[in-house]
Design a protein around this motif. Structure first.
Motif: not given
Length: 324
Positions: A305-317
């Motif tokens: 991979e050229s970069l490390g990336l992911r998308f988060d699905g958590q909700l924070y209060q």
């Protein structure tokens, strides 16, 4: 891979929202005939409806359609959304994504900048007049005289009351990341941008670093909570900053001493969200409890991979606590 989503979800946090004990969430996917999948759009609550504008689709095309999503509550914890294209007449902003937007008094939407056709950054400002009760709307371009913010994307535009907005940060035309603060006033007798320049020697403590893809949420007591974002190297951040609006307005009126009160970095107690950018944020009716959802977060980098990336699905209060 590469598909932009068109689904809509809602969560119900119960009657104890805004307290430390409200940690049970119920998610519901809303049934709706939605606009096409996209990212980098704006979607703003106006009364009991959503106003969606623009974005970038699966093929990389920039959009400039304006949609109304009517929220229909069928029972206390169940709802759906009915979408329709808004009739706006012949004039509309050029297609774009990653622009900034905010709502004024449930009557107007203001957008600024974004990424236009062929990836160019934009610096124009448009107002959508919704005073016809969301039955129709009209776009008009605004504020093209006097000092203007430079073209940018990934910035924020936050309504602070009356007809004033605050613009902060973003990524410029040369891909530089910005940290400038601008006031925009669309009052009846005034229509202008004004940059809030201050002498760094007059500031006590730290200032927020330049960033794009952050959130800026207006809180009770006249404060804007700035969270996260990314720097020019796309390194993501997890810091919280308060921009004090009363101090900002006194500084804008000529009281230079207020510069030292404008920015304050917050201490984090308890669990902190991961570093992230291009997330969503909103405040509850109390004005001091903020919800953060999703966004781009760092991931482990694999050799191919050229970069490390992911998308988060958590909700924070995030609860703002005043220490007396």
């Amino acid at each position: 891979l590469g598909r932009h989503l068109d689904d809509i979800w809602a969560t119900y946090v119960g009657n104890r929202a805004g307290t430390r004990s409200s940690n049970a969430l119920t998610w519901q996917q809303l049934a709706s005939g939605t606009p096409s999948g996209r990212f980098g759009h704006s979607c703003i609550l106006v009364g009991d409806a959503l106003v969606l504008f623009g974005g970038i689709n699966d093929r990389g095309l920039r959009l400039n359609d304006t949609w109304i999503g009517q929220i229909i509550c069928e029972e206390p914890c169940r709802m759906r959304i009915s979408w329709r294209l808004l009739e706006i007449g012949p004039l509309a902003p050029s297609p774009r994504g990653a622009h900034a937007a905010c709502c004024i008094d449930d009557k107007f939407i203001v957008i600024h900048g974004g990424i236009g056709v062929h990836g160019s950054r934009l610096g124009d400002t448009w107002l959508l007049d919704l005073s016809d009760g969301l039955q129709s709307g009209s776009w008009r371009r605004m504020g093209d005289t006097g000092p203007l913010p430079s073209a940018r994307s990934g910035h924020t535009l936050t309504w602070i009351g009356d007809r004033r907005m605050v613009l902060f940060g973003g990524r410029g035309s040369e891909y530089e990341v910005l940290s400038d603060v601008w006031l925009f006033d669309i009052g009846d007798h005034l229509l202008q941008w004004k940059e809030q320049k201050y002498d760094l020697s007059s500031i006590l403590g730290e200032l927020p670093s330049p960033r794009a893809g952050h959130s800026a949420t207006f809180l009770f007591g006249g404060k804007i909570l700035v969270y996260g974002g990314e720097d020019k190297e796309r390194r993501r951040r997890d810091d919280f900053w308060i921009l004090d609006i009363p101090a900002l307005l006194q500084f804008e009126s000529g009281n230079r001493k207020m510069a030292k009160r404008m920015w304050k970095k917050l201490r984090i107690d308890g669990q902190s969200p991961n570093c992230r950018s291009f997330h969503g944020a909103c405040v509850d009716t109390s004005g001091y409890c903020v919800y953060l959802f999703g966004g781009m977060v760092d991931a482990l980098l694999h050799p191919a991979e050229s970069l490390g990336l992911r998308f988060d699905g958590q909700l924070y209060q995030v609860e703002l606590v005043l220490h007396l």
